[in-house]
Design a protein around this motif. Structure first.
Motif, PDB file in Angstrom:
ATOM      1  N   UNK A  27       0.866  -1.176   0.000  1.00  0.00           N
ATOM      2  CA  UNK A  27       0.000   0.000   0.000  1.00  0.00           C
ATOM      3  C   UNK A  27       0.907   1.232   0.000  1.00  0.00           C
ATOM      4  N   UNK A  28       0.589   2.181  -0.891  1.00  0.00           N
ATOM      5  CA  UNK A  28       1.412   3.373  -1.061  1.00  0.00           C
ATOM      6  C   UNK A  28       0.520   4.611  -1.066  1.00  0.00           C
ATOM      7  N   UNK A  35       8.367  11.551  -5.472  1.00  0.00           N
ATOM      8  CA  UNK A  35       8.793  10.409  -4.663  1.00  0.00           C
ATOM      9  C   UNK A  35       7.734   9.312  -4.617  1.00  0.00           C
ATOM     10  N   UNK A  36       6.480   9.693  -4.387  1.00  0.00           N
ATOM     11  CA  UNK A  36       5.422   8.677  -4.326  1.00  0.00           C
ATOM     12  C   UNK A  36       5.134   8.102  -5.710  1.00  0.00           C
ATOM     13  N   UNK A  37       5.346   8.908  -6.757  1.00  0.00           N
ATOM     14  CA  UNK A  37       5.133   8.411  -8.123  1.00  0.00           C
ATOM     15  C   UNK A  37       6.158   7.338  -8.473  1.00  0.00           C
ATOM     16  N   UNK A  38       7.428   7.609  -8.167  1.00  0.00           N
ATOM     17  CA  UNK A  38       8.489   6.632  -8.446  1.00  0.00           C
ATOM     18  C   UNK A  38       8.310   5.385  -7.587  1.00  0.00           C
ATOM     19  N   UNK A  39       8.015   5.580  -6.304  1.00  0.00           N
ATOM     20  CA  UNK A  39       7.858   4.441  -5.396  1.00  0.00           C
ATOM     21  C   UNK A  39       6.709   3.541  -5.816  1.00  0.00           C
ATOM     22  N   UNK A  40       5.563   4.119  -6.118  1.00  0.00           N
ATOM     23  CA  UNK A  40       4.404   3.306  -6.503  1.00  0.00           C
ATOM     24  C   UNK A  40       4.651   2.582  -7.825  1.00  0.00           C
ATOM     25  N   UNK A  41       5.409   3.212  -8.709  1.00  0.00           N
ATOM     26  CA  UNK A  41       5.724   2.557  -9.988  1.00  0.00           C
ATOM     27  C   UNK A  41       6.660   1.373  -9.767  1.00  0.00           C
ATOM     28  N   UNK A  49       0.395  -7.246  -5.835  1.00  0.00           N
ATOM     29  CA  UNK A  49      -0.741  -6.345  -5.680  1.00  0.00           C
ATOM     30  C   UNK A  49      -0.280  -5.027  -5.045  1.00  0.00           C
ATOM     31  N   UNK A  50      -0.755  -3.933  -5.622  1.00  0.00           N
ATOM     32  CA  UNK A  50      -0.405  -2.600  -5.131  1.00  0.00           C
ATOM     33  C   UNK A  50      -1.682  -1.775  -4.981  1.00  0.00           C
ATOM     34  N   UNK A  51      -1.887  -1.226  -3.797  1.00  0.00           N
ATOM     35  CA  UNK A  51      -3.012  -0.340  -3.542  1.00  0.00           C
ATOM     36  C   UNK A  51      -2.485   1.081  -3.390  1.00  0.00           C
ATOM     37  N   UNK A  52      -2.877   1.953  -4.312  1.00  0.00           N
ATOM     38  CA  UNK A  52      -2.504   3.364  -4.249  1.00  0.00           C
ATOM     39  C   UNK A  52      -3.612   4.135  -3.533  1.00  0.00           C
TER      40      UNK A  52
END
Length: 258
Positions: A27-28, A35-41, A49-52
């Motif tokens: 979860x991000x 920073x959050x864009x690079x990390x979530x990518x 599974x990734x929850x933004x």
């Protein structure tokens, strides 16, 4: 910098760490910043599974729009990504209303940090719900240079994949990852005050300047007036925020007292 190798290394590090924990995904918190864009990518690239999570609190509309655009871009490229928006504005307002009245000059900062802690609580609620890990988005300058984060707010995470990268290196990875231009070109801001103030406004120096100061080992007498000012800013912030960077101090009781 060997961007492709670094990207692949972080992706594998995230994937291996998740497998070892036997949890289900990441979860991000996505803010609309680099920073959050690079990390979530990077998380999305693991195929796990990734929850933004968007968590606006009286947010500047440009920040909200950037976050939404990035999440839409992620979803169009990775089918393992999902998202949710949790509007924390009513929660924050209720919290603020219940606090004792004060005329303290530090109220603005205290409330800003409270926003970050409400977001941390939300991320951990969602992580607990899905059995996910909360992924930090702090970079090296913020986390280990000037301590530009909220203790038990955005500093409250399970793992930090980009914390060994300078801000400039995060931008470099963003180019390689094809992060949308509107995020790459946006002025860095922590978004904790409901206005457009930038990180540089708060810190008194740009990230490029702070990176230089963090690595400077030369003779201070040879510096220009601006360089000397930046070095002073860096050292002051680094010293003041050591409590964030070091383990919680424990009062060890002498054995003879027990």
């Amino acid at each position: 910098m060997q961007n492709e190798k670094i990207i692949n290394y972080i992706k594998n590090w995230l994937d291996n760490y998740l497998v070892k924990t036997n949890l289900n995904g990441f979860v991000v918190g996505v803010s609309g910043g680099i920073d959050s864009a690079v990390t979530s990518t990077l998380c999305a690239m693991t195929k796990q599974k990734v929850l933004c999570v968007e968590m606006p609190i009286h947010q500047d509309i440009s920040q909200v729009t950037r976050a939404q655009q990035h999440i839409a871009w992620l979803k169009s490229n990775y089918n393992n990504v999902s998202s949710v928006e949790v509007d924390l504005t009513p929660t924050f307002d209720a919290f603020k209303q219940g606090l004792p009245k004060t005329n303290s000059k530090r109220e603005d900062l205290a409330l800003g940090n409270s926003r970050a802690r409400l977001r941390m609580t939300t991320l951990y609620y969602l992580a607990g719900l899905h059995n996910y890990l909360v992924v930090g988005t702090g970079n090296k300058v913020e986390d280990f240079g000037v301590g530009f984060y909220t203790k038990y707010g955005d500093g409250g995470v399970d793992l930090s994949p980009i914390a060994d990268l300078m801000k400039s290196e995060v931008y470099s990875l963003a180019q390689t990852l094809n992060i949308i231009d509107v995020i790459q070109n946006a002025e860095p801001t922590d978004g904790l005050f409901g206005d457009s103030r930038s990180d540089e406004d708060q810190l008194g120096a740009s990230y490029d300047e702070l990176e230089w100061a963090m690595q400077y080992e030369g003779n201070p007498e040879e510096l220009s007036s601006r360089q000397a000012e930046v070095l002073k800013i860096y050292k002051s912030l680094n010293s003041a925020n050591q409590h964030k960077m070091k383990p919680i101090p424990i009062c060890s009781i002498p054995s003879e007292f027990k």
